[in-house]
Motif scaffolding. Structure first.
Motif, mmCIF file in Angstrom:
data_model
loop_
_atom_site.group_PDB
_atom_site.id
_atom_site.type_symbol
_atom_site.label_atom_id
_atom_site.label_comp_id
_atom_site.label_asym_id
_atom_site.label_seq_id
_atom_site.Cartn_x
_atom_site.Cartn_y
_atom_site.Cartn_z
ATOM 1 N N TYR A 112 0.826 -1.210 0.000
ATOM 2 C CA TYR A 112 0.000 0.000 0.000
ATOM 3 C C TYR A 112 0.862 1.263 0.000
ATOM 4 O O TYR A 112 0.388 2.354 0.316
ATOM 5 C CB TYR A 112 -0.927 0.017 1.216
ATOM 6 N N GLY A 113 2.157 1.096 -0.286
ATOM 7 C CA GLY A 113 3.031 2.266 -0.373
ATOM 8 C C GLY A 113 3.532 2.780 0.957
ATOM 9 O O GLY A 113 4.085 3.872 1.031
ATOM 10 N N SER A 161 -5.965 -1.269 -3.866
ATOM 11 C CA SER A 161 -4.810 -2.155 -3.904
ATOM 12 C C SER A 161 -4.566 -2.567 -5.346
ATOM 13 O O SER A 161 -5.444 -2.427 -6.205
ATOM 14 C CB SER A 161 -5.039 -3.373 -3.004
ATOM 15 N N PRO A 214 -6.397 0.890 6.203
ATOM 16 C CA PRO A 214 -5.925 2.242 5.850
ATOM 17 C C PRO A 214 -5.964 2.535 4.347
ATOM 18 O O PRO A 214 -6.295 3.643 3.948
ATOM 19 C CB PRO A 214 -4.484 2.264 6.355
ATOM 20 N N ALA A 215 -5.667 1.526 3.529
ATOM 21 C CA ALA A 215 -5.620 1.781 2.088
ATOM 22 C C ALA A 215 -6.912 1.300 1.432
ATOM 23 O O ALA A 215 -7.325 0.160 1.608
ATOM 24 C CB ALA A 215 -4.420 1.077 1.471
ATOM 25 N N PRO A 248 -4.417 6.447 7.853
ATOM 26 C CA PRO A 248 -3.740 5.540 8.791
ATOM 27 C C PRO A 248 -4.592 5.182 10.007
ATOM 28 O O PRO A 248 -4.345 4.174 10.658
ATOM 29 C CB PRO A 248 -2.480 6.317 9.208
ATOM 30 N N GLU A 249 -5.607 5.986 10.290
ATOM 31 C CA GLU A 249 -6.447 5.729 11.465
ATOM 32 C C GLU A 249 -7.562 4.726 11.184
ATOM 33 O O GLU A 249 -8.230 4.246 12.087
ATOM 34 C CB GLU A 249 -7.081 7.037 11.974
ATOM 35 N N MET A 279 -2.418 12.064 0.107
ATOM 36 C CA MET A 279 -2.214 13.006 1.202
ATOM 37 C C MET A 279 -1.656 14.296 0.626
ATOM 38 O O MET A 279 -1.161 14.325 -0.495
ATOM 39 C CB MET A 279 -1.274 12.425 2.258
ATOM 40 N N THR A 304 8.613 2.722 -1.025
ATOM 41 C CA THR A 304 8.431 1.283 -1.227
ATOM 42 C C THR A 304 8.756 0.818 -2.637
ATOM 43 O O THR A 304 9.049 -0.338 -2.850
ATOM 44 C CB THR A 304 6.972 0.893 -0.938
ATOM 45 N N THR A 305 8.662 1.748 -3.600
ATOM 46 C CA THR A 305 8.936 1.364 -4.987
ATOM 47 C C THR A 305 9.847 2.397 -5.616
ATOM 48 O O THR A 305 9.874 3.556 -5.198
ATOM 49 C CB THR A 305 7.640 1.297 -5.822
ATOM 50 N N TYR A 346 -0.838 3.828 -9.044
ATOM 51 C CA TYR A 346 -0.379 4.007 -10.425
ATOM 52 C C TYR A 346 -1.466 3.436 -11.320
ATOM 53 O O TYR A 346 -1.659 2.221 -11.362
ATOM 54 C CB TYR A 346 0.929 3.269 -10.649
ATOM 55 N N PHE A 360 -6.342 7.031 1.501
ATOM 56 C CA PHE A 360 -5.462 6.446 2.520
ATOM 57 C C PHE A 360 -5.689 7.169 3.836
ATOM 58 O O PHE A 360 -5.668 8.393 3.890
ATOM 59 C CB PHE A 360 -3.990 6.548 2.124
ATOM 60 N N MET A 394 -0.167 -0.680 -9.506
ATOM 61 C CA MET A 394 0.581 -0.824 -8.264
ATOM 62 C C MET A 394 0.309 0.385 -7.383
ATOM 63 O O MET A 394 -0.255 1.380 -7.816
ATOM 64 C CB MET A 394 2.084 -0.943 -8.527
ATOM 65 N N ILE A 395 0.704 0.249 -6.101
ATOM 66 C CA ILE A 395 0.630 1.359 -5.163
ATOM 67 C C ILE A 395 2.064 1.640 -4.733
ATOM 68 O O ILE A 395 2.803 0.727 -4.409
ATOM 69 C CB ILE A 395 -0.199 0.980 -3.909
ATOM 70 N N GLY A 396 2.439 2.895 -4.739
ATOM 71 C CA GLY A 396 3.806 3.208 -4.329
ATOM 72 C C GLY A 396 4.010 4.699 -4.260
ATOM 73 O O GLY A 396 3.038 5.457 -4.301
ATOM 74 N N PHE A 397 5.260 5.105 -4.148
ATOM 75 C CA PHE A 397 5.653 6.514 -4.099
ATOM 76 C C PHE A 397 5.309 7.144 -2.753
ATOM 77 O O PHE A 397 6.198 7.558 -2.022
ATOM 78 C CB PHE A 397 5.024 7.288 -5.265
ATOM 79 N N THR A 398 4.020 7.209 -2.400
ATOM 80 C CA THR A 398 3.628 7.592 -1.041
ATOM 81 C C THR A 398 2.525 6.619 -0.628
ATOM 82 O O THR A 398 1.968 5.926 -1.472
ATOM 83 C CB THR A 398 3.054 9.024 -0.960
ATOM 84 N N PRO A 399 2.186 6.562 0.678
ATOM 85 C CA PRO A 399 1.143 5.627 1.098
ATOM 86 C C PRO A 399 -0.155 5.816 0.310
ATOM 87 O O PRO A 399 -0.674 6.924 0.223
ATOM 88 C CB PRO A 399 0.930 5.977 2.575
ATOM 89 N N GLY A 400 -0.617 4.742 -0.299
ATOM 90 C CA GLY A 400 -1.894 4.762 -0.984
ATOM 91 C C GLY A 400 -1.891 5.334 -2.385
ATOM 92 O O GLY A 400 -2.935 5.356 -3.036
#
Lengths: 356, 251
Positions: free
Chosen positions: A38-39, B207, B203-204, B198-199, B179, A269-270, B142, B196, B133-139
């Motif tokens: 989930y990054g 997927s 959270p995500a 976190p609480e 975010m 993460t990626t 791509y 996304f 995919m999910i990446g770079f920042t949470p949630g």
């Protein structure tokens, strides 16, 4: 919202207060796994060996949350009596003015102030508290994830006046220590060992040679996310970029300009740069203690050898933990020796002094 | 089908399924991830699926590199029949308020492509986008499958603050900012949905393998949904049938 998470029964809540946060002090444990898809970055202590020692010395489970202090340490006021330990970089800790050595456990009285100074050597020190730091785990971890602003204490580095709660502990205090020789796993080994790949085929033979045979230097751009290296350019054979994919701790990415970046605890993460190699897990701890300007050389090992080293490291940690639990590493507990002098046998008992 | 397995240090193994972005590769990755998970191999910590790889993160104290490689060799024999997947692509519908203060660059995109604002909104909200995919920042998803008719280069100078939920275009990609962060994408709208959080228990919201559809809403609806979210009673629109996902535009 952080309060009362670890509190049970009627015991009073123990607290510490940050009098001076130092350069960068965050709460870290062994990291947040299971959410990279989930990054969500792993985070966690950069030098996990020292962090685990600090925990074991106060009777915590090795993965409990500690304070990670960077280069210039914090000053921490104990609002209640508490057992603590400092491991990792030598920040010449003072407890209310009195020097306390690293890799030992000590009891602070209410009102005592633990002051960590600028590191004499190393980069990161870990402060553990018996009972751990009582912040609410986010996605299974107490680690601070600075970039995303969650985990740890309000998702940020600590600042002056922050009050942290300390969890319950049934640790029966006995001042323990870890001998100097066990304070790190690899000692002052010169080279950082790597497993080549996963994209080594994208580099020319000369590029691989440059990487393995030249010296590099840690640049000023080194933080919890990654270390950028200065040195000769590591050349690709045809293009530097790949389709983005997962990144492991210690991955050495090389962008088109040829200057490697080692991915550390807070790495994304990626990533889309080709990875020439990956630092082995046992050498990450040493890397975590290196400073900008320090020289670095790489040495190739195969993954199986790297895993054997990791097993040895774990065995050593287990032995240290067992020793502490069995009271073998208590300061002041007498050691017995048999000495033969002038044809006669003597039984002597030796007791180590605390401090210097 | 040949799958390459590579060591990524001493705690990672990378499975390589291809070298380009395609629905076929994405299907094989979804299938392989489901098959690996079903085995419950002791020592595997997590899987990180991407465009054409899966990173298997494992604990070398529990399973060695060679043993893990052997355990995963079955994937080469796997027929790759996606119809056997227990989990069909799920589709997540994200309400988006296009333009205005929620999408400062919507006019840019329209004028760049010689379209009306309405046409840009229709083209953007018409497609089914696959989460590769999910990446770079949470949630951060791509997404694949955006129509080239609305492809627009990034801003010349990135903005310092893009609010969470902003929907943007960068070249031939589209995406949602999970975010608040700096960014150079052309912002065409905003969703009140927190993709996304976190609480939240999960959270995500998105997927890899899911399908995303944007649904235009007006300012009033946007505010109503936002209010329901704040009260914790909004129900996410997640459909079991993903529908026809668009094949990635080759570019």
């Amino acid at each position: 919202m952080n309060s009362k998470f670890l509190m049970r029964g009627e015991r009073p809540v123990k607290k510490i207060r940050i009098e001076n946060p130092g350069l960068l002090t965050t709460i870290q444990d062994l990291g947040r796994y299971g959410f990279q898809k989930y990054g969500v970055s792993v985070s966690g202590a950069m030098d996990s060996y020292s962090m685990q020692l600090a925990n074991m010395l106060v009777g915590n489970s090795p993965g409990e949350a500690v304070l990670e202090c960077t280069l210039a340490g914090p000053a921490i006021e104990f609002l209640d009596e508490c057992v603590f330990s400092v491991a990792g970089a030598d920040m010449r800790p003072l407890l209310s003015g009195k020097r306390v050595p690293n890799h030992g456990s000590f009891k602070a009285a209410k009102g005592d102030v633990l002051r960590l100074q600028t590191a004499e050597s190393g980069m990161r020190a870990y402060v553990s508290f018996a009972g751990g730091i009582a912040v609410k785990p986010v996605m299974g971890s107490k680690s601070t994830y600075l970039k995303a602003g969650f985990g740890g204490f309000e998702g940020r580095k600590l600042k002056k006046g922050d009050c942290l709660e300390i969890g319950d502990s049934d640790f029966e205090f006995e001042s323990c220590y870890v001998p100097e020789a066990d304070a790190c796993f690899c000692g002052a080994k010169e080279k950082i060992r790597v497993v080549l790949g996963p994209e080594k085929e994208m580099f020319s033979d000369e590029g691989i040679r440059t990487f393995l045979e030249s010296g590099f230097e840690l640049s000023n751009q080194c933080d919890r996310m990654g270390y950028r290296l200065d040195g000769p350019a590591v050349m690709h054979s045809d293009g530097a970029d790949i389709l983005s994919g997962g990144i492991t701790l210690g991955a050495v990415q090389v962008p088109g300009h040829g200057h490697p970046i080692i991915m550390m605890a807070d790495r994304q993460t990626t990533g889309g740069y080709s990875k020439i190699a990956n630092v082995i897990t046992v050498d990450i701890d040493r890397l975590a203690q290196m400073r900008p300007g320090e020289k670095i050389r790489f040495e190739e090992v195969d993954p199986v050898a790297a895993q054997e080293l990791l097993k040895r490291r774990q065995k050593k940690l287990d032995e240290i933990e067992r020793g502490i639990r069995q009271g073998k590493m208590a300061y002041g507990s007498p050691k017995e020796y048999s000495v033969r002098l002038g044809g006669k046998n003597y039984e002597v008992s030796v007791r180590e002094a605390i401090g210097e | 089908m040949k799958i390459e397995m590579k060591a990524s240090g001493d705690s990672g193994l990378i499975l390589v399924f291809g070298d380009s972005i395609s629905m076929e590769t994405n299907n094989r990755i979804r299938l392989a991830a489901a098959e690996i998970e079903a085995l419950g191999i002791e020592g595997i910590i997590e899987l990180v699926p991407a465009y054409c790889t899966i990173l298997v993160v494992y604990d070398p104290l529990k399973i060695g590199f060679e043993e893990l490689r052997k355990r995963l060799e079955f994937l080469e024999e796997s027929t790759g029949d996606v119809s056997t997947l227990a989990e069909k692509r799920k589709k997540c519908v994200l309400p988006v308020c296009y333009g205005g203060h929620n999408g400062h660059d919507l006019e840019n995109v329209a004028s760049h492509k010689g379209l009306t604002i309405q046409e840009v909104v229709e083209i953007h909200s018409d497609a089914n986008y696959v989460v590769y995919m999910i990446g770079f920042t949470p949630g951060f998803p791509y997404l694949g499958g955006m129509d080239e008719r609305i492809a627009t280069p990034r801003l010349l100078s990135p903005r310092e603050k893009i609010p969470a939920g902003s929907v943007g275009i960068a070249g031939s990609q589209t995406g949602v900012y999970p975010m608040q962060s700096p960014g150079g994408w052309q912002i065409i709208g905003r969703t009140p949905i927190r993709i996304f959080d976190p609480e939240r228990e999960n959270p995500a919201l998105l997927s890899a393998g899911m399908v995303v559809k944007f649904k235009p809403v007006d300012e009033k609806e946007y505010l109503e949904i936002e209010k329901l979210i704040d009260e914790g009673i909004y129900e996410f629109e997640i459909l079991d049938e993903g529908g026809e996902a668009c094949e990635e535009n080759q570019n």
